[in-house]
Design a protein around this motif. Structure first.
Motif, PDB file in Angstrom:
ATOM      1  N   MET A  53      14.080 -11.328  -9.834  1.00 45.63           N
ATOM      2  CA  MET A  53      13.765  -9.996 -10.351  1.00 45.63           C
ATOM      3  C   MET A  53      14.688  -9.534 -11.480  1.00 45.63           C
ATOM      4  O   MET A  53      14.196  -9.036 -12.501  1.00 45.63           O
ATOM      5  N   LEU A  99      15.068  -3.932  -0.882  1.00 45.77           N
ATOM      6  CA  LEU A  99      13.806  -3.612  -1.541  1.00 45.77           C
ATOM      7  C   LEU A  99      12.658  -4.388  -0.915  1.00 45.77           C
ATOM      8  O   LEU A  99      11.571  -3.842  -0.699  1.00 45.77           O
ATOM      9  N   GLY A 103      10.820  -1.492   0.471  1.00 44.53           N
ATOM     10  CA  GLY A 103      10.169  -1.005  -0.741  1.00 44.53           C
ATOM     11  C   GLY A 103       8.686  -0.747  -0.557  1.00 44.53           C
ATOM     12  O   GLY A 103       8.077  -1.138   0.448  1.00 44.53           O
ATOM     13  N   SER A 107       3.548  -3.704  -4.546  1.00 41.73           N
ATOM     14  CA  SER A 107       4.118  -3.411  -5.860  1.00 41.73           C
ATOM     15  C   SER A 107       4.910  -4.624  -6.325  1.00 41.73           C
ATOM     16  O   SER A 107       5.637  -5.230  -5.538  1.00 41.73           O
ATOM     17  N   HIS A 109       7.950  -5.777  -8.412  1.00 45.89           N
ATOM     18  CA  HIS A 109       9.189  -5.233  -8.954  1.00 45.89           C
ATOM     19  C   HIS A 109       9.859  -6.281  -9.827  1.00 45.89           C
ATOM     20  O   HIS A 109      10.118  -7.399  -9.372  1.00 45.89           O
ATOM     21  N   SER A 162      10.412   1.454 -10.882  1.00 47.25           N
ATOM     22  CA  SER A 162      10.796   0.982  -9.555  1.00 47.25           C
ATOM     23  C   SER A 162      11.923   1.856  -9.004  1.00 47.25           C
ATOM     24  O   SER A 162      13.053   1.417  -8.841  1.00 47.25           O
ATOM     25  N   GLY A 165      13.599   0.389  -6.140  1.00 46.72           N
ATOM     26  CA  GLY A 165      14.528  -0.672  -6.545  1.00 46.72           C
ATOM     27  C   GLY A 165      15.848  -0.085  -7.006  1.00 46.72           C
ATOM     28  O   GLY A 165      16.917  -0.625  -6.708  1.00 46.72           O
TER      29      GLY A 165
END
Length: 187
Positions: A53, A99, A103, A107, A109, A162, A165
């Motif tokens: 990420m 996350l 999270g 989604s 991220h 995010s 995040g």
């Protein structure tokens, strides 16, 4: 216990290499569909995103918005007594795990902003915990420079951001600071 006292100029090549890697991955992503390797909460296929990420960015603006604060925060971290490599790795991985577990589902991220938030909180918390002048000044500088961004970046009504995040990156930064500063030898 090993001392991690070092100078910025000793770690600056690693800071530059880290940033160059992020930019290189961005350029490679223009050719290959690397963004699909981002983090997807509670999806086992999205687990790889815990590591990937921070290296993936949607566009040039996204990359630039993460690169500038990342360069500043990594340079400040490089001048600390903390094992900066461990701090970066732990913040990125712990923030990514949080996350992935907590999270928003469904989604994707991507981006280094969770790491940016984590490093900012890390420097604020570690500067406060160390009770030394220079880390405390760094803590005040980071709070003054990024404080508003830290607060607004975790607000959930931002479309395409995010925020979770950011939140979990910040939490990870605080926890990692607490863990590492307790282990850092006083000098």
């Amino acid at each position: 216990m090993k001392s991690h006292i070092h100078r910025i100029r000793e770690e600056l090549p690693l800071v530059l290499l880290f940033l160059a890697t992020i930019w290189g991955v961005f350029l490679l992503d223009r050719i290959l569909p690397l963004e699909r390797l981002g983090l997807i909460p509670r999806d086992f296929g999205g687990l790889i995103g815990i590591v990937t990420m921070p290296f993936l960015h949607s566009n040039f603006t996204h990359l630039l918005n993460n690169s500038v604060p990342l360069a500043i925060l990594l340079t400040l971290l490089a001048g600390s007594r903390t094992d900066s490599r461990a701090a970066v790795a732990l913040v990125a991985v712990f923030g990514g795990v949080l996350l992935w577990v907590f999270g928003r589902g469904h989604s994707l991220h991507i981006g280094a902003s969770g790491l940016v938030f984590g490093l900012a909180v890390f420097l604020i918390v570690s500067g406060t915990l160390e009770r030394r002048v220079v880390p405390l000044l760094v803590s005040v500088f980071v709070t003054f420079t990024y404080g508003t961004t830290l607060l607004t970046g975790i607000l959930p009504w931002q479309s395409g951001v995010s925020w979770d995040g950011h939140l979990f990156g910040g939490i990870a930064g605080g926890v990692v600071a607490w863990l590492l500063v307790r282990k850092t030898p006083a000098a």
